[in-house]
Motif scaffolding. Structure first.
Motif, PDB file in Angstrom:
ATOM      1  N   THR A  81      32.147  28.669  71.621  1.00 39.52           N
ATOM      2  CA  THR A  81      33.485  28.721  71.040  1.00 39.52           C
ATOM      3  C   THR A  81      34.502  29.021  72.131  1.00 39.52           C
ATOM      4  O   THR A  81      34.182  29.610  73.151  1.00 39.52           O
ATOM      5  CB  THR A  81      33.578  29.779  69.918  1.00 39.52           C
ATOM      6  OG1 THR A  81      34.928  29.845  69.473  1.00 39.52           O
ATOM      7  CG2 THR A  81      33.128  31.143  70.382  1.00 39.52           C
ATOM      8  N   HIS A  82      35.712  28.549  71.902  1.00 38.35           N
ATOM      9  CA  HIS A  82      36.796  28.856  72.835  1.00 38.35           C
ATOM     10  C   HIS A  82      37.603  30.032  72.337  1.00 38.35           C
ATOM     11  O   HIS A  82      38.523  30.493  72.992  1.00 38.35           O
ATOM     12  CB  HIS A  82      37.709  27.631  73.003  1.00 38.35           C
ATOM     13  CG  HIS A  82      37.418  26.857  74.227  1.00 38.35           C
ATOM     14  ND1 HIS A  82      37.856  27.256  75.456  1.00 38.35           N
ATOM     15  CD2 HIS A  82      36.706  25.736  74.433  1.00 38.35           C
ATOM     16  CE1 HIS A  82      37.439  26.403  76.367  1.00 38.35           C
ATOM     17  NE2 HIS A  82      36.733  25.471  75.767  1.00 38.35           N
ATOM     18  N   ASN A  83      37.256  30.480  71.140  1.00 37.52           N
ATOM     19  CA  ASN A  83      38.029  31.542  70.520  1.00 37.52           C
ATOM     20  C   ASN A  83      37.316  32.871  70.727  1.00 37.52           C
ATOM     21  O   ASN A  83      36.260  33.125  70.162  1.00 37.52           O
ATOM     22  CB  ASN A  83      38.176  31.226  69.034  1.00 37.52           C
ATOM     23  CG  ASN A  83      39.064  32.213  68.334  1.00 37.52           C
ATOM     24  OD1 ASN A  83      38.909  33.416  68.494  1.00 37.52           O
ATOM     25  ND2 ASN A  83      40.002  31.704  67.569  1.00 37.52           N
ATOM     26  N   GLY A 108      35.173  29.093  80.593  1.00 39.92           N
ATOM     27  CA  GLY A 108      36.290  28.170  80.794  1.00 39.92           C
ATOM     28  C   GLY A 108      35.866  26.718  80.707  1.00 39.92           C
ATOM     29  O   GLY A 108      34.672  26.403  80.570  1.00 39.92           O
ATOM     30  N   ASN A 109      36.834  25.827  80.778  1.00 37.19           N
ATOM     31  CA  ASN A 109      36.535  24.390  80.767  1.00 37.19           C
ATOM     32  C   ASN A 109      35.672  24.036  81.977  1.00 37.19           C
ATOM     33  O   ASN A 109      35.959  24.467  83.085  1.00 37.19           O
ATOM     34  CB  ASN A 109      37.820  23.572  80.817  1.00 37.19           C
ATOM     35  CG  ASN A 109      38.616  23.694  79.536  1.00 37.19           C
ATOM     36  OD1 ASN A 109      39.722  24.201  79.540  1.00 37.19           O
ATOM     37  ND2 ASN A 109      38.036  23.257  78.439  1.00 37.19           N
ATOM     38  N   GLY A 110      34.625  23.289  81.718  1.00 35.96           N
ATOM     39  CA  GLY A 110      33.762  22.863  82.821  1.00 35.96           C
ATOM     40  C   GLY A 110      32.779  23.916  83.281  1.00 35.96           C
ATOM     41  O   GLY A 110      32.121  23.748  84.311  1.00 35.96           O
ATOM     42  N   ALA A 111      32.650  25.018  82.527  1.00 34.04           N
ATOM     43  CA  ALA A 111      31.740  26.096  82.929  1.00 34.04           C
ATOM     44  C   ALA A 111      30.273  25.691  82.786  1.00 34.04           C
ATOM     45  O   ALA A 111      29.394  26.303  83.386  1.00 34.04           O
ATOM     46  CB  ALA A 111      32.021  27.337  82.094  1.00 34.04           C
ATOM     47  N   GLY A 112      30.016  24.675  81.989  1.00 34.04           N
ATOM     48  CA  GLY A 112      28.644  24.212  81.794  1.00 34.04           C
ATOM     49  C   GLY A 112      28.067  24.555  80.431  1.00 34.04           C
ATOM     50  O   GLY A 112      26.858  24.420  80.212  1.00 34.04           O
ATOM     51  N   LYS A 113      28.913  24.951  79.511  1.00 37.57           N
ATOM     52  CA  LYS A 113      28.433  25.362  78.187  1.00 37.57           C
ATOM     53  C   LYS A 113      27.787  24.193  77.437  1.00 37.57           C
ATOM     54  O   LYS A 113      26.647  24.304  76.960  1.00 37.57           O
ATOM     55  CB  LYS A 113      29.596  25.926  77.352  1.00 37.57           C
ATOM     56  CG  LYS A 113      30.334  27.072  78.011  1.00 37.57           C
ATOM     57  CD  LYS A 113      31.476  27.585  77.156  1.00 37.57           C
ATOM     58  CE  LYS A 113      32.569  26.571  76.865  1.00 37.57           C
ATOM     59  NZ  LYS A 113      33.354  26.147  78.028  1.00 37.57           N
ATOM     60  N   SER A 114      28.523  23.099  77.359  1.00 42.90           N
ATOM     61  CA  SER A 114      27.962  21.930  76.656  1.00 42.90           C
ATOM     62  C   SER A 114      26.737  21.411  77.390  1.00 42.90           C
ATOM     63  O   SER A 114      25.761  20.980  76.760  1.00 42.90           O
ATOM     64  CB  SER A 114      28.995  20.815  76.562  1.00 42.90           C
ATOM     65  OG  SER A 114      30.119  21.245  75.851  1.00 42.90           O
ATOM     66  N   THR A 115      26.801  21.446  78.710  1.00 42.57           N
ATOM     67  CA  THR A 115      25.659  20.975  79.502  1.00 42.57           C
ATOM     68  C   THR A 115      24.414  21.790  79.171  1.00 42.57           C
ATOM     69  O   THR A 115      23.317  21.236  79.053  1.00 42.57           O
ATOM     70  CB  THR A 115      25.988  21.071  81.007  1.00 42.57           C
ATOM     71  OG1 THR A 115      27.210  20.377  81.252  1.00 42.57           O
ATOM     72  CG2 THR A 115      24.891  20.451  81.840  1.00 42.57           C
ATOM     73  N   LEU A 116      24.597  23.089  78.980  1.00 41.11           N
ATOM     74  CA  LEU A 116      23.455  23.951  78.638  1.00 41.11           C
ATOM     75  C   LEU A 116      22.850  23.520  77.299  1.00 41.11           C
ATOM     76  O   LEU A 116      21.631  23.352  77.173  1.00 41.11           O
ATOM     77  CB  LEU A 116      23.921  25.409  78.565  1.00 41.11           C
ATOM     78  CG  LEU A 116      22.855  26.415  78.120  1.00 41.11           C
ATOM     79  CD1 LEU A 116      21.716  26.463  79.124  1.00 41.11           C
ATOM     80  CD2 LEU A 116      23.468  27.794  77.943  1.00 41.11           C
TER      81      LEU A 116
HETATM   82  N1  LIG Z   1      27.226  13.349  81.460  1.00 40.56           N
HETATM   83  C1  LIG Z   1      27.954  13.857  82.478  1.00 40.56           C
HETATM   84  N2  LIG Z   1      28.141  13.134  83.603  1.00 40.56           N
HETATM   85  C2  LIG Z   1      28.853  13.645  84.635  1.00 40.56           C
HETATM   86  N3  LIG Z   1      29.410  14.851  84.647  1.00 40.56           N
HETATM   87  C3  LIG Z   1      29.267  15.621  83.559  1.00 40.56           C
HETATM   88  C4  LIG Z   1      28.541  15.159  82.411  1.00 40.56           C
HETATM   89  N4  LIG Z   1      28.550  16.127  81.479  1.00 40.56           N
HETATM   90  C5  LIG Z   1      29.265  17.148  82.008  1.00 40.56           C
HETATM   91  N5  LIG Z   1      29.683  16.851  83.262  1.00 40.56           N
HETATM   92  C6  LIG Z   1      30.450  17.745  84.143  1.00 40.56           C
HETATM   93  O1  LIG Z   1      29.773  18.975  84.233  1.00 40.56           O
HETATM   94  C7  LIG Z   1      30.678  20.053  84.182  1.00 40.56           C
HETATM   95  C8  LIG Z   1      30.343  20.981  83.036  1.00 40.56           C
HETATM   96  O2  LIG Z   1      30.693  20.323  81.837  1.00 40.56           O
HETATM   97  P1  LIG Z   1      30.478  20.919  80.377  1.00 40.56           P
HETATM   98  O3  LIG Z   1      30.801  19.833  79.441  1.00 40.56           O
HETATM   99  O4  LIG Z   1      29.151  21.525  80.274  1.00 40.56           O
HETATM  100  O5  LIG Z   1      31.599  22.031  80.328  1.00 40.56           O
HETATM  101  P2  LIG Z   1      31.959  22.983  79.132  1.00 40.56           P
HETATM  102  O6  LIG Z   1      31.674  24.375  79.576  1.00 40.56           O
HETATM  103  O7  LIG Z   1      31.342  22.541  77.884  1.00 40.56           O
HETATM  104  O8  LIG Z   1      33.531  22.786  79.093  1.00 40.56           O
HETATM  105  P3  LIG Z   1      34.517  22.543  77.856  1.00 40.56           P
HETATM  106  O9  LIG Z   1      34.923  23.899  77.418  1.00 40.56           O
HETATM  107  O10 LIG Z   1      35.639  21.809  78.463  1.00 40.56           O
HETATM  108  O11 LIG Z   1      33.790  21.793  76.817  1.00 40.56           O
HETATM  109  C9  LIG Z   1      32.068  19.451  84.078  1.00 40.56           C
HETATM  110  O12 LIG Z   1      32.636  19.408  85.367  1.00 40.56           O
HETATM  111  C10 LIG Z   1      31.807  18.069  83.574  1.00 40.56           C
HETATM  112  O13 LIG Z   1      32.788  17.176  84.065  1.00 40.56           O
END
Ligand SMILES: Nc1ncnc2c1ncn2[C@@H]1O[C@H](COP(=O)(O)OP(=O)(O)OP(=O)(O)O)[C@@H](O)[C@H]1O
Ligand SMILES: [Mg+2]
Lengths: 316, 262
Positions: B206-208, B40-48
């Motif tokens: 992916t979201h799909n 889901g949104n905010g799960a941490g995927k991009s952060t990973l």
């Molecule tokens: N550079 C940053 N500074 C502060 N908070 C961040 C930063 N990057 C991500 N976050 C927070 O960390 C959490 C995880 O974000 P992330 O972008 O990894 O989600 P995601 O799984 O990729 O979601 P989405 O599907 O919306 O892209 C979110 O709550 C986001 O707001």
């Protein structure tokens, strides 16, 4: 009574000074256009270049050697701004202002703690002087042409392209393995080295340097770049090659001085010169924006609405 | 190939906006693995993915890539090992530079950049041929500014740039999310082709869900900074979108409508 011949007599002087400031604009082009970094160091580094050149010539150095040291001094100033930004995380504008302020004191020291120092063409062998103004124009233009050629080469190389990529898109640059901090520091050093070179040329041209020689340099440099761009676009359209962009900055510098010359000739009060400068630069900065807006639907719709409202008012 | 051990990342620690984005990630990838990531949104995927790319340092844990400990290696040096495509088509290319200049920048990823010409004649011919295989009509526009291209063209170009120097690992962060369905399908097709032809190891967010099932040999689901589901092989092939939805509600996650449709 306005006498056109006084204006014409002063013309060569304006061209020479404009070409020297055009060289400064080339230096600024690196930070402002290629790196997209608003670098206010230049007011200080311009004066540093002038001060170092004058003092070394007075000490008996040949002018060319003095100017090489001036370039190195300018590069050090750019290096400091770059490090303040990349190592200490200080915002670009503030980093530049800090270096500029520091340079004010340093420049006074270089000038032997005097506000100004003369370097007469009678006593020293100078590269150019307002005494031989036509020759000065040629020499300044040769410097400008050599720099344009050098830019054209360098920014077409792998290293130069890395700097352009850094200015264009930092995330992309990093993803492609470019050390953006190094690129920024290097480009700022290069930029301020060229600015110092033009400071050294201006000091020799006018036969002295004072601590305020660089005041407002950033505005004059920007004016040159913008005036050049607006006019070149008017002539060549959107298809501006790199060397055309660079040449137009130098031509912009010359035009800026001619405009200022006309303002002087019109006997407008000299105290208001800075005010005119600001107004002219604001006008030229606004032109590209307004031109874009004119094609913009918001703007056209608003115009159409106003027109319709007027018509309705008439009919009622 | 890739070894993540005990990765933690908290944004803005100690403040009211504190966000524990990664909470103990362990992940091992074999050579040639193509892993899709959902959550889901905010799960941490991009952060990973950003942690792997080195966008900022992680708080705890270690990252090994191709046998190297890259935990402390800065982003621009790690780039030698990585190819990246981003969600926003603007991010991956330099808009003010020409197509061939962008390609030439990418061709030098991980190499020293000296005073040689950026784009040589031989390179130009090579880029032309590479773009022909993309089939987007870009081969005759080598000297056009990238800013003039459509989002889909830019993503395809970014993908090519990410893989022209063979990366140890390809990171794709929702790289088709900003595109219309038809263009997205085309870019995904190119993605599959590039990964198969070059035998790349890849992580694709992916979201799909049906795309996540259809592509790759392994699928992981993330929730609240953790990997909550990890399937591969036959089991993954036989997954359905309903299975994933069920799995997802089990872990208490919430998916957007966009993820279910599609
Ligand atoms: N550079 C940053 N500074 C502060 N908070 C961040 C930063 N990057 C991500 N976050 C927070 O960390 C959490 C995880 O974000 P992330 O972008 O990894 O989600 P995601 O799984 O990729 O979601 P989405 O599907 O919306 O892209 C979110 O709550 C986001 O707001
Ligand atoms: Mg994301």
């Amino acid at each position: 009574m306005l006498d056109i011949s006084t204006l014409l007599n002063a013309f060569p002087g304006y061209i020479a000074q404009g070409a020297i400031w055009g060289i400064m604009a080339l230096g600024l082009y690196i930070s402002y256009r290629l790196l997209e970094f608003s670098d206010l160091t230049v007011d200080g580094s311009f004066a540093t270049g002038a001060a170092v050149t004058v003092m070394l010539i007075i000490m008996g150095w040949p002018a060319w050697a003095a100017m090489i040291v001036a370039v190195i001094a300018g590069m050090l100033a750019g290096l400091v701004t770059g490090l303040l930004h990349t190592m200490l995380g200080i915002a670009p504008i503030l980093a530049g202002i800090l270096t500029q302020i520091a340079l004010y004191s340093i420049n006074l020291h270089i000038l032997g703690n005097k506000p100004n120092q003369a370097v007469s063409v009678d006593k020293y062998d100078l590269i150019l002087s307002l005494r031989t103004v036509n020759e000065a124009i040629v020499i300044a233009l040769i410097f400008a042409a050599a720099l344009i050629a050098a830019f054209y080469w360098f920014f077409g190389t792998e290293a130069g392209s890395a700097i352009r990529a850094t200015g264009c898109n930092q995330a992309m640059a990093k993803a492609q393995g470019i050390n953006i901090n190094f690129c920024k520091v290097f480009a700022l050093a290069l930029s301020n080295g060229i600015v110092a070179l033009s400071g050294g040329l201006l000091a020799q041209y006018q036969g002295f340097s004072d601590v305020a020689i660089g005041r407002g340099a950033i505005v004059i440099g920007l004016a040159s770049i913008i005036i050049g761009e607006v006019l070149a676009e008017a002539f060549f359209g959107k298809h501006m090659t790199f060397w055309l962009c660079l040449s137009s900055a130098v031509i912009g510098g010359i035009l800026y001085y001619i405009i200022m010359g006309v303002v002087l000739w019109l006997k407008l009060p000299t105290n208001d010169m800075k005010l005119f400068t600001a107004i002219i630069v604001a006008i030229f900065l606004a032109v590209p924006y307004l031109k874009k807006n004119f094609k913009n639907s918001f703007f056209r719709l608003k115009l159409a609405e106003k027109k319709a409202a007027k018509e309705a008012g008439k009919n009622a | 190939m890739l070894d993540l051990k005990g990765i933690y990342k908290t944004f803005n620690p100690g403040s009211i906006t504190e966000k524990k984005a990664l909470q103990g990630i362990d992940l091992h990838l074999e050579d040639g693995d193509f892993v899709t990531i959902i959550g889901g949104n905010g799960a941490g995927k991009s952060t990973l993915l950003n942690a792997i790319a080195g966008v900022w340092p992680i708080d705890e844990g270690s990252i090994h890539l191709a046998g190297l400990d890259v935990t402390a290696v800065p982003e621009h040096k790690r780039a030698a090992l990585l190819g990246r495509v981003f969600q926003d088509p603007m991010t991956g290319t330099a808009a003010n530079m020409q197509i061939e200049e962008n390609l030439a920048l990418a061709a030098r990823r991980g190499k020293k950049r000296g005073l040689g010409w950026e784009v040589t004649k031989a390179e130009r011919a090579k880029y032309h041929d590479m773009l022909v295989s993309l089939d987007l009509g870009l081969e005759d526009r080598l000297s056009a500014k990238v800013g003039l291209l459509s989002g889909g063209q830019r993503q395809a170009l970014t993908l090519m740039m990410a893989t022209m120097v063979k990366p140890k690992l390809l990171l794709l962060d929702e790289h088709t999310a900003a595109l219309d369905p038809k263009t997205a399908a085309k870019v995904l097709e190119i993605t599959d082709k590039v990964i198969n032809e070059n035998k790349l190891t890849a992580l694709m967010i992916t979201h799909n869900m049906s795309d996540a099932i259809k592509h790759g040999n392994r699928l992981i689901m993330m929730n609240e900074g953790k990997i909550v589901y990890d399937v591969s092989g036959e089991e993954k092939k036989n997954l359905t979108v309903e299975d994933l939805m069920k799995k997802f509600s089990e872990v208490g996650g919430h998916f957007s409508d966009r993820a279910i449709l599609g």
